[in-house]
Design a protein around this motif. Structure first.
Motif, PDB file in Angstrom:
ATOM      1  N   VAL A 198     -21.137  11.034-127.390  1.00  0.00           N
ATOM      2  CA  VAL A 198     -20.908  11.228-128.822  1.00  0.00           C
ATOM      3  C   VAL A 198     -20.146  12.506-129.169  1.00  0.00           C
ATOM      4  CG1 VAL A 198     -22.934   9.860-129.457  1.00  0.00           C
ATOM      5  CG2 VAL A 198     -23.197  12.305-129.037  1.00  0.00           C
ATOM      6  N   THR A 199     -19.671  13.248-128.165  1.00  0.00           N
ATOM      7  CA  THR A 199     -18.969  14.501-128.467  1.00  0.00           C
ATOM      8  C   THR A 199     -17.537  14.543-127.955  1.00  0.00           C
ATOM      9  OG1 THR A 199     -19.727  15.604-126.451  1.00  0.00           O
ATOM     10  CG2 THR A 199     -21.154  15.780-128.398  1.00  0.00           C
ATOM     11  N   ALA A 200     -17.113  13.544-127.192  1.00  0.00           N
ATOM     12  CA  ALA A 200     -15.757  13.564-126.627  1.00  0.00           C
ATOM     13  C   ALA A 200     -14.708  13.350-127.717  1.00  0.00           C
ATOM     14  CB  ALA A 200     -15.620  12.482-125.557  1.00  0.00           C
ATOM     15  N   GLY A 201     -13.534  13.951-127.511  1.00  0.00           N
ATOM     16  CA  GLY A 201     -12.456  13.739-128.465  1.00  0.00           C
ATOM     17  C   GLY A 201     -11.986  12.309-128.472  1.00  0.00           C
ATOM     18  N   ALA A 202     -11.831  11.716-127.277  1.00  0.00           N
ATOM     19  CA  ALA A 202     -11.435  10.317-127.138  1.00  0.00           C
ATOM     20  C   ALA A 202     -12.019   9.769-125.850  1.00  0.00           C
ATOM     21  CB  ALA A 202      -9.915  10.184-127.126  1.00  0.00           C
ATOM     22  N   LEU A 203     -12.362   8.491-125.875  1.00  0.00           N
ATOM     23  CA  LEU A 203     -12.931   7.821-124.709  1.00  0.00           C
ATOM     24  C   LEU A 203     -11.951   6.791-124.172  1.00  0.00           C
ATOM     25  CD1 LEU A 203     -16.534   7.183-126.086  1.00  0.00           C
ATOM     26  CD2 LEU A 203     -15.913   8.833-124.314  1.00  0.00           C
ATOM     27  N   PHE A 204     -11.842   6.716-122.850  1.00  0.00           N
ATOM     28  CA  PHE A 204     -10.958   5.763-122.185  1.00  0.00           C
ATOM     29  C   PHE A 204     -11.810   4.958-121.209  1.00  0.00           C
ATOM     30  CE2 PHE A 204      -8.590   9.330-123.688  1.00  0.00           C
ATOM     31  CZ  PHE A 204      -7.414   8.789-124.180  1.00  0.00           C
ATOM     32  N   LEU A 205     -11.945   3.680-121.483  1.00  0.00           N
ATOM     33  CA  LEU A 205     -12.926   2.870-120.786  1.00  0.00           C
ATOM     34  C   LEU A 205     -12.323   2.043-119.659  1.00  0.00           C
ATOM     35  CD1 LEU A 205     -14.990   1.559-123.857  1.00  0.00           C
ATOM     36  CD2 LEU A 205     -15.111   3.778-122.686  1.00  0.00           C
ATOM     37  N   GLY A 206     -12.932   2.125-118.483  1.00  0.00           N
ATOM     38  CA  GLY A 206     -12.549   1.296-117.363  1.00  0.00           C
ATOM     39  C   GLY A 206     -11.453   1.894-116.501  1.00  0.00           C
ATOM     40  N   ASN A 207     -11.122   1.177-115.439  1.00  0.00           N
ATOM     41  CA  ASN A 207     -10.150   1.657-114.465  1.00  0.00           C
ATOM     42  C   ASN A 207      -8.698   1.570-114.934  1.00  0.00           C
ATOM     43  OD1 ASN A 207     -11.278   2.666-111.932  1.00  0.00           O
ATOM     44  ND2 ASN A 207     -12.239   0.657-111.731  1.00  0.00           N
ATOM     45  N   THR A 208      -8.435   0.771-115.950  1.00  0.00           N
ATOM     46  CA  THR A 208      -7.045   0.569-116.364  1.00  0.00           C
ATOM     47  C   THR A 208      -6.742   1.164-117.732  1.00  0.00           C
ATOM     48  OG1 THR A 208      -7.651  -1.650-117.161  1.00  0.00           O
ATOM     49  CG2 THR A 208      -6.717  -1.483-114.937  1.00  0.00           C
ATOM     50  N   SER A 209      -7.473   2.200-118.114  1.00  0.00           N
ATOM     51  CA  SER A 209      -7.234   2.891-119.391  1.00  0.00           C
ATOM     52  C   SER A 209      -7.021   4.382-119.148  1.00  0.00           C
ATOM     53  CB  SER A 209      -8.419   2.679-120.345  1.00  0.00           C
ATOM     54  OG  SER A 209      -8.672   1.311-120.561  1.00  0.00           O
ATOM     55  N   PRO A 210      -5.892   4.755-118.539  1.00  0.00           N
ATOM     56  CA  PRO A 210      -5.655   6.177-118.258  1.00  0.00           C
ATOM     57  C   PRO A 210      -5.448   6.977-119.541  1.00  0.00           C
ATOM     58  CG  PRO A 210      -3.680   4.903-117.831  1.00  0.00           C
ATOM     59  CD  PRO A 210      -4.776   3.909-118.101  1.00  0.00           C
ATOM     60  N   THR A 211      -5.717   8.246-119.459  1.00  0.00           N
ATOM     61  CA  THR A 211      -5.560   9.130-120.618  1.00  0.00           C
ATOM     62  C   THR A 211      -4.145   9.095-121.179  1.00  0.00           C
ATOM     63  OG1 THR A 211      -7.343  10.606-119.935  1.00  0.00           O
ATOM     64  CG2 THR A 211      -5.660  11.548-121.360  1.00  0.00           C
TER      65      THR A 211
END
Length: 283
Positions: A198-211
């Motif tokens: 609940v504190t991250a700026g943005a979340l990237f979920l799974g192996n195929t969602s690079p920053t």
């Protein structure tokens, strides 16, 4: 700013030694609605926009990311002008378990470290020693292939961590404590974990969602809180470019209906002039 309807949009950016500005950046500024572009960057650009100079008029809001000095300058100006948040040197935290692809995790860590200020921060958090070792080997393998390898090495030497935790829950708790700018969730059922981070700026979920998808094409704001500020600040949004003014208009009947509550509050606070400023209108 353009979507919010701002009439004046000022962009400040460093220029090259010959005074030129990257044409791609200029085009992006034009598309985004910039009305002015100045060849100045760093903390002095923040000061110029806040206080004004002979060539740069003072602004009302200063938004956008920068290095550690830009963040310090913005922090000093909170209250003098509107500041969006404090987005400084880039960060990524990769939360990984056995389903994570070590090559992908390593590539994402190298990508954030290549900014090269030396203040970037990169974490790999896992309950699996095997995953930590595998990602470490991948970093060593991929690093020599990167054109900015020297910058990356400096960052990883000072601010690169491989952290083993006891459990998934402990990893999520650590992510919340660090409040990273970018948090990649490479674990089983990443959507479930996302509800707990609940504190991250943005979340990237799974192996195929690079920053990098968030950097360039995904759509959500690329201006995100760093340095733990995500616990208090969200990423940049359109409404931050707006300001609100309350408009109050009472009819005599409405004021009469409210007078008892007004006088009660005034009495509790010992501010009889407050109460009288309303009741005098009903005499």
């Amino acid at each position: 700013a353009k979507v919010a309807g701002c009439r004046e949009i000022v962009v400040c950016t460093p220029c090259g030694k010959d005074g030129s500005v990257n044409p791609g950046l200029l085009h992006a500024a034009k598309v985004a609605g910039a009305t002015e572009v100045y060849r100045v960057g760093g903390a002095h650009a923040i000061a110029a926009m806040a206080h004004g100079t002979k060539t740069i008029e003072p602004v009302q809001k200063i938004f956008g990311p920068g290095n550690a000095y830009v963040v310090a300058a913005k922090r000093l100006l909170v209250g003098h002008v509107s500041i969006d948040l404090l987005p400084g040197p880039s960060e990524v935290l990769v939360l990984a378990d056995e389903i994570a692809n070590p090559a992908f995790a390593a590539a994402d860590i190298l990508a954030q470290a290549e900014h090269g200020s030396g203040h970037e921060r990169c974490w790999l958090v896992s309950s699996s020693a095997r995953v930590l070792k595998a990602v470490g080997r991948e970093i060593e393998k991929q690093l020599p292939e990167r054109s900015r390898a020297d910058y990356i090495r400096k960052v990883l030497k000072h601010n690169g961590w491989l952290i083993q935790v006891k459990s998934r829950a402990e990893g999520i708790a650590l992510a919340n404590r660090l409040a990273p700018e970018h948090c990649e969730v490479m674990i089983k059922d990443p959507r479930s974990a996302a509800k707990e981070i609940v504190t991250a700026g943005a979340l990237f979920l799974g192996n195929t969602s690079p920053t990098v998808t968030g950097d360039y094409v995904a759509g959500p704001s690329h201006t995100l809180p760093t340095g733990g500020a995500g616990a208090s600040f969200p990423g940049l949004t359109v409404d931050m470019f707006q300001r609100r003014t309350s408009v109050v208009e009472y009819t005599p009947a409405a004021l009469r209906k409210s007078i008892e509550a007004i006088e009660q509050f005034a009495g509790v606070e010992g501010l009889d002039a407050h109460g009288r400023s309303a009741s005098i209108r009903l005499d």
